[in-house]
Every structure is written in C-alpha cells, then in structure tokens.
Enzyme design. Sequence first.
Site, PDB file in Angstrom:
ATOM      1  N   TRP A  99       0.892  -1.103   0.007  1.00 21.29           N
ATOM      2  CA  TRP A  99      -0.224  -0.079   0.043  1.00 21.29           C
ATOM      3  C   TRP A  99       0.847   1.242  -0.018  1.00 21.29           C
ATOM      4  O   TRP A  99       0.527   2.239  -0.665  1.00 21.29           O
ATOM      5  CB  TRP A  99      -0.978  -0.044   1.248  1.00 21.29           C
ATOM      6  CG  TRP A  99      -2.078  -1.337   1.217  1.00 21.29           C
ATOM      7  CD1 TRP A  99      -2.022  -2.159   2.233  1.00 21.29           C
ATOM      8  CD2 TRP A  99      -2.799  -1.545   0.170  1.00 21.29           C
ATOM      9  NE1 TRP A  99      -2.928  -3.115   1.689  1.00 21.29           N
ATOM     10  CE2 TRP A  99      -3.472  -2.783   0.525  1.00 21.29           C
ATOM     11  CE3 TRP A  99      -3.437  -1.040  -1.173  1.00 21.29           C
ATOM     12  CZ2 TRP A  99      -4.412  -3.153  -0.250  1.00 21.29           C
ATOM     13  CZ3 TRP A  99      -4.339  -1.363  -1.787  1.00 21.29           C
ATOM     14  CH2 TRP A  99      -4.895  -2.775  -1.373  1.00 21.29           C
ATOM     15  N   ASP A 166      -1.750   6.894   6.202  1.00 23.48           N
ATOM     16  CA  ASP A 166      -2.735   5.878   5.651  1.00 23.48           C
ATOM     17  C   ASP A 166      -3.159   5.023   6.935  1.00 23.48           C
ATOM     18  O   ASP A 166      -2.303   4.307   7.411  1.00 23.48           O
ATOM     19  CB  ASP A 166      -2.397   5.078   4.674  1.00 23.48           C
ATOM     20  CG  ASP A 166      -3.360   3.950   4.214  1.00 23.48           C
ATOM     21  OD1 ASP A 166      -4.374   3.750   4.832  1.00 23.48           O
ATOM     22  OD2 ASP A 166      -2.782   3.129   3.115  1.00 23.48           O
ATOM     23  N   LYS A 190     -12.086  -1.957   6.894  1.00 24.98           N
ATOM     24  CA  LYS A 190     -11.107  -2.734   7.872  1.00 24.98           C
ATOM     25  C   LYS A 190     -11.518  -2.636   9.217  1.00 24.98           C
ATOM     26  O   LYS A 190     -11.781  -3.600   9.825  1.00 24.98           O
ATOM     27  CB  LYS A 190      -9.563  -2.241   7.695  1.00 24.98           C
ATOM     28  CG  LYS A 190      -9.223  -2.173   6.374  1.00 24.98           C
ATOM     29  CD  LYS A 190      -8.923  -3.515   5.801  1.00 24.98           C
ATOM     30  CE  LYS A 190      -8.651  -3.610   4.102  1.00 24.98           C
ATOM     31  NZ  LYS A 190      -7.618  -2.455   3.686  1.00 24.98           N
TER      32      LYS A 190
HETATM   33  C1  LIG Z   1      -7.228  -2.129   2.324  1.00 24.59           C
HETATM   34  C2  LIG Z   1      -6.174  -0.905   2.102  1.00 24.59           C
HETATM   35  C3  LIG Z   1      -5.892   0.068   1.353  1.00 24.59           C
HETATM   36  C4  LIG Z   1      -6.831  -0.289   0.045  1.00 24.59           C
HETATM   37  O1  LIG Z   1      -8.108   0.376   0.596  1.00 24.59           O
HETATM   38  P1  LIG Z   1      -9.145   0.506  -0.562  1.00 24.59           P
HETATM   39  O2  LIG Z   1     -10.191   1.496   0.146  1.00 24.59           O
HETATM   40  O3  LIG Z   1      -9.585  -0.775  -0.943  1.00 24.59           O
HETATM   41  O4  LIG Z   1      -8.661   1.375  -1.917  1.00 24.59           O
HETATM   42  C5  LIG Z   1      -5.071   0.804   1.462  1.00 24.59           C
HETATM   43  N1  LIG Z   1      -4.111   1.043   2.581  1.00 24.59           N
HETATM   44  C6  LIG Z   1      -4.223   0.007   3.383  1.00 24.59           C
HETATM   45  C7  LIG Z   1      -3.370   0.099   4.594  1.00 24.59           C
HETATM   46  C8  LIG Z   1      -5.161  -1.007   3.276  1.00 24.59           C
HETATM   47  O5  LIG Z   1      -5.304  -1.916   4.353  1.00 24.59           O
END
Ligand SMILES: *Cc1c(COP(=O)(O)O)cnc(C)c1O
Length: 355
Positions: A99, A166, A190
Amino acid sequence: MKKYNFNAGPSILPREVIEATAAACLEFNNSGLSLMEISHRAKDFQPVVDEAVALFKELLDIPQGYSVIFLGGGASLEFCMVPYNFLEKKAAYLNTGVWAKKAMKEAKLFGEVVEVASSAEATYTYIPKDFTVPADADYFHITTNNTIYGTEIRKELDSPVPLIADMSSDIFSRPVDVSKYNCIYGGAQKNLSMAGVTFVIVKDEALGKVSRQIPTMLDYRTHVEKGSMFNTPPVVPIYCALQNLKWIKAQGGVKEMDRRANERAKIVYDEIDRNKFFRGTANEEDRSVMNLCFVMKDEYKELEADFLKFATEKGMVGVKGHRSVGGFRASCYNAMTIEGVKALVACMKEFEANH
Ligand SMILES: *Cc1c(COP(=O)(O)O)cnc(C)c1O
C-alpha cells in the site's frame, strides 16, 4: 457452527452494528422508507453525518482546526488526492509495503518523492528505523498498519515535517496524536464500517497551499466546505460507520480498543511462538496487533494446506495469508472477541497434538 471472522477486509463488525444498519435499510427513522431510498439531503439524514463527524472528533480527540470528511473512492483514491492537495515540490514516503508503494507511485505524478527507507528487500517484515526525513519535504507519508505483512507503527513518529498517514487498517484501534498530522485517511472496510466510504481527517490550514489547479471532486476543500455533501455520499456505509462509532464509545473508546487489541494479539502471538509448527513472519518489535501473520516453519511447509483446511473446518474464516506472503493471517479488528482468538489458538494446539 459458529464462525470466527478473521478476514483482512472487508471484515468483522460488531453484530449490533450490522443489525442496526440492516434495520435502517428496512426502515429509516420511522419514515416508512428505507435508508437506501431517502435523499442524502433529507432533514433526518444530515444528523447522521453530523453525529458521525462529532464522534470521530470526540473518540480521536481531534484538535480544533481539523475537518472530518466522508468520500468515495477508497484509500486508493487518497493515494492520488493526498499529493494533489499537499505536494508542492517534494514529499517523503516510508516504504513499508504494497500500500505504501502504491501511494508513492501516485505521488510521483505530482512532484519529487523521496523514499526515506524501505523494507522491500526483506519482504516488508520490519519497519525501518534509521532514516532521515528531509526538512524541506511538504509532508512525510506513512502507512501505520501494513495489512498484508502484519507490521505496524503504533506510536507517533518524530518528523521534522507534518505527517500524513494511511490508517485504513488501524484507525480507532488506539489513541492517535492527530496534531502531528496534516491528514489521516483510510478505507472504512477494515475497522470502521462496511466498504464504500473513505474517511479523511484533514488540517484545514494545510489546504490551499499548492499552486496547481485541482479538479473539484479531488480538492479536499470542496468536501470540507460542503460537509461531505458536495455530491451524493455513500449513505449506508456512513450510517454503518456511525453505528460502529457509537459502539466503540459505549465499549470505552479507543483506549479500550487498544487494550483489547494488545490482549488478543498477545494470546495469538504467544501460541505462534510456542507451537512447534508455526513461526511469525514479522519482526517481533514491529508486529501488528491488527493483522497477525504467521507461516508453517520451513520443515513443516507441506502441512500448510492441511492446517488451513483444519482451521476452516473449525469455523475460522479468512485465515489464509495474502497471496504475496503466503501462510496465514489472522486479522483481529475491534470487533474480534477474546473467544474468537482463543478458538483459533485451540485450533493451533489441536493441530499440533494431531500431528
Ligand atoms: C485495504 C487497504 C488499502 C486499500 O483500500 P481501498 O479502500 O480498497 O482502496 C490501502 N491501505 C491499506 C493500509 C489497506 O489496508
């Protein structure tokens, strides 16, 4: 049979949250209409957004001068919106996984990207510690929890420039010092809600500093000014997020979520370390308390499929590791119970006894 949901995302939610959201989908607020068929501008929907924003601020103790917005597009769209809105010349990124790398790739479209450190050479099994963030960077971007590799930065880093993070997979799992960040974002699926909404916490005065033109929908100011109502927001996921925020508050807030996460993780890691078949993949001091990654020791590799089958038969859902790591991953988000992790541990012990 009782199922234990260890999915990495979309993932487990408290039963009450699912039930409240399902009920609103049948009938919202005694309106005779479904949440799915009302206007996002309806008089009784606005309080849903307002309350969700208020709870965000309360639970994370967000200081004055920050806005919380709800968008579509997922964390993946934020990989581009962040540099669009904040990168004037140069940005620093910590490469701790897939990511993080994707975020860097988008940032390169907007300016100079300095990769201050990377653990790619070790399949991202640790969080790099020795690095220098250039003092002239516009921001320093980190991924606080690496969902795929099971590593985590669980306390605020020191940085000479504002942080941007993030926090897709560890938001609301611990207290955060938001004042160190210009922006915190994540997909909701998540640890916050169902898929379909993206949260962004943004420092108001950090906006409007770049010289480029920003398309309306990709400009954070648009959504801050319109209170997430510039266009139709994802109403059901926002409603679901609100139910979950209420649940977190009722359980004792993020401090309690933090305590529970550490308690769950210790139970599982202790067993990984004790059991003769398994080994954790992440560097011990960087182990995530959200995504617990482990594999069969090399000498027992051929038992991998057997354990997966065994665990699945015992009701463990989603324990297969990400395809880029292999092995197993037990994702233990806020709604995972002690009973759930004990069931997984019992499964690991039983497997050991059987072989
Ligand atoms: C799942 C995840 C993403 C991607 O998220 P989307 O909403 O599917 O774009 C980005 N960063 C992390 C740390 C993730 O766990």
